[in-house]
Design a protein around this motif. Structure first.
Motif, short mmCIF file in Angstrom:
data_model
loop_
_atom_site.label_atom_id
_atom_site.label_comp_id
_atom_site.label_asym_id
_atom_site.label_seq_id
_atom_site.Cartn_x
_atom_site.Cartn_y
_atom_site.Cartn_z
N ILE A 22 85.64 -2.67 32.05
CA ILE A 22 84.28 -2.78 32.45
C ILE A 22 84.23 -3.91 33.51
O ILE A 22 84.31 -4.82 33.31
CB ILE A 22 83.66 -3.11 31.16
N LEU A 23 83.88 -3.27 34.81
CA LEU A 23 83.70 -4.00 36.01
C LEU A 23 82.28 -4.36 36.24
O LEU A 23 81.47 -3.63 36.54
CB LEU A 23 84.11 -3.03 37.06
N GLU A 24 82.18 -5.78 35.92
CA GLU A 24 80.83 -6.45 36.23
C GLU A 24 80.86 -7.42 37.34
O GLU A 24 81.00 -8.47 36.85
CB GLU A 24 80.18 -6.77 34.76
N LEU A 25 80.77 -7.27 38.61
CA LEU A 25 80.68 -8.21 39.48
C LEU A 25 79.90 -7.73 40.56
O LEU A 25 79.44 -6.60 40.73
CB LEU A 25 82.28 -8.10 39.93
N LEU A 42 81.53 1.14 35.98
CA LEU A 42 81.05 0.03 36.76
C LEU A 42 79.65 -0.33 36.22
O LEU A 42 78.85 0.34 35.71
CB LEU A 42 80.90 0.68 38.09
N VAL A 43 79.55 -1.49 36.29
CA VAL A 43 78.05 -2.20 35.73
C VAL A 43 77.33 -2.50 36.90
O VAL A 43 77.96 -3.31 37.72
CB VAL A 43 78.31 -3.41 34.91
N GLY A 44 76.26 -1.88 37.27
CA GLY A 44 75.29 -2.18 38.17
C GLY A 44 74.30 -3.43 38.18
O GLY A 44 74.31 -3.88 36.89
N MET A 89 72.63 -3.87 34.03
CA MET A 89 72.69 -4.19 32.89
C MET A 89 71.96 -5.26 32.09
O MET A 89 71.76 -5.30 30.93
CB MET A 89 74.11 -4.92 32.76
N LEU A 90 70.75 -5.71 32.88
CA LEU A 90 69.66 -6.60 32.44
C LEU A 90 68.40 -5.78 32.31
O LEU A 90 67.36 -6.16 32.43
CB LEU A 90 69.61 -7.66 33.40
N ASP A 91 68.57 -4.24 32.57
CA ASP A 91 67.17 -3.44 32.32
C ASP A 91 66.76 -3.79 30.91
O ASP A 91 67.05 -4.02 29.79
CB ASP A 91 67.78 -1.99 32.07
N ILE A 98 74.84 -1.01 28.06
CA ILE A 98 76.35 -0.57 28.50
C ILE A 98 76.81 0.41 27.44
O ILE A 98 77.73 1.18 27.81
CB ILE A 98 77.19 -2.01 28.59
N TRP A 99 76.60 0.21 26.12
CA TRP A 99 77.20 1.25 24.94
C TRP A 99 77.34 2.62 25.55
O TRP A 99 78.17 3.26 25.41
CB TRP A 99 76.77 0.67 23.76
#
Length: 214
Positions: free
Chosen positions: A101-104, A138-140, A174-176, A204-205
């Motif tokens: 889980i890429l969150e950067l 990928l985490v936007g 991710m913070l929607d 995310i799930w």
């Protein structure tokens, strides 16, 4: 040898073979069934107890739904995509994940760093991760509008472009439904509080579930 002794011998032999099989196969399964969370303070449970962070909640959810994965959180508060590039190979070698889980990128955006540079860094991380055989989620991220419409639009679009380029699933934001609500954000105005962590996981799930196997 009597029939009874022969039966006992066979039973002991089969038991030993079974134990050897378990001892041989269990470490292999444990090694391959790992989800590595590779992010910054948003994933490192900044400002709250670690067990309340969304990554820890993810482990509980996986266990509850009987998914055989171990979550390894390698996130570092303050991390940029440049820092992510510098340590990705070591993280891959140490963790050997099958899902990442890429969150950067949030810290790149808050510092106003060039978007092409951030995109190139994320691209490198994705390429190295795919080369290792891992699947990537990928985490936007989005940044506040005071950075200007051109920068903010290009920033969020870079995640969409990377997702399409590498054909990997994307969490749009991710913070929607969290970022704009004061009761869900810590006093610094940036980080989600403990109440918001289950909501982060909810964002995310559905995308992660596409990559999971039971």
């Amino acid at each position: 040898m009597s029939f009874r002794l022969l039966l006992v011998f066979k039973t002991v032999l089969l038991s030993l073979l079974f134990l050897n099989f378990v001892a041989w196969s269990a470490p292999v399964f444990a090694e391959n069934a790992k989800i590595m969370v590779y992010g910054d303070s948003l994933s490192a449970a900044y400002g709250i107890p670690q067990q309340q962070g969304w990554a820890s909640l993810l482990q509980k959810k996986l266990d509850a739904e009987r998914y055989q994965y171990q979550v390894v959180n390698t996130s570092i508060s303050g991390e940029t995509t440049s820092g992510g590039v510098s340590r990705i190979q070591h993280a891959l070698d140490q963790t050997k994940p099958n899902i990442i889980i890429l969150e950067l990128g949030a810290n790149d955006g808050l510092r106003g760093l060039p978007i092409p540079e951030m995109t190139a860094n994320l691209n490198t991380i994705i390429q190295q991760s795919k080369k290792s055989g891992a699947k990537i989620l990928l985490v936007g991220m989005r940044i506040p509008p005071n950075y200007g419409p051109r920068y903010t639009t290009n920033f969020s679009q870079s995640y969409v472009n990377l997702s399409q380029k590498h054909n990997i699933p994307l969490v749009p934001f991710m913070l929607d439904n969290i970022a704009a609500k004061a009761n869900l954000i810590q006093d610094d105005g940036l980080h989600p509080n403990a109440i918001a962590q289950p909501l982060v996981l909810d964002n995310i799930w559905p995308h992660l579930k596409q990559l999971l196997k039971k």
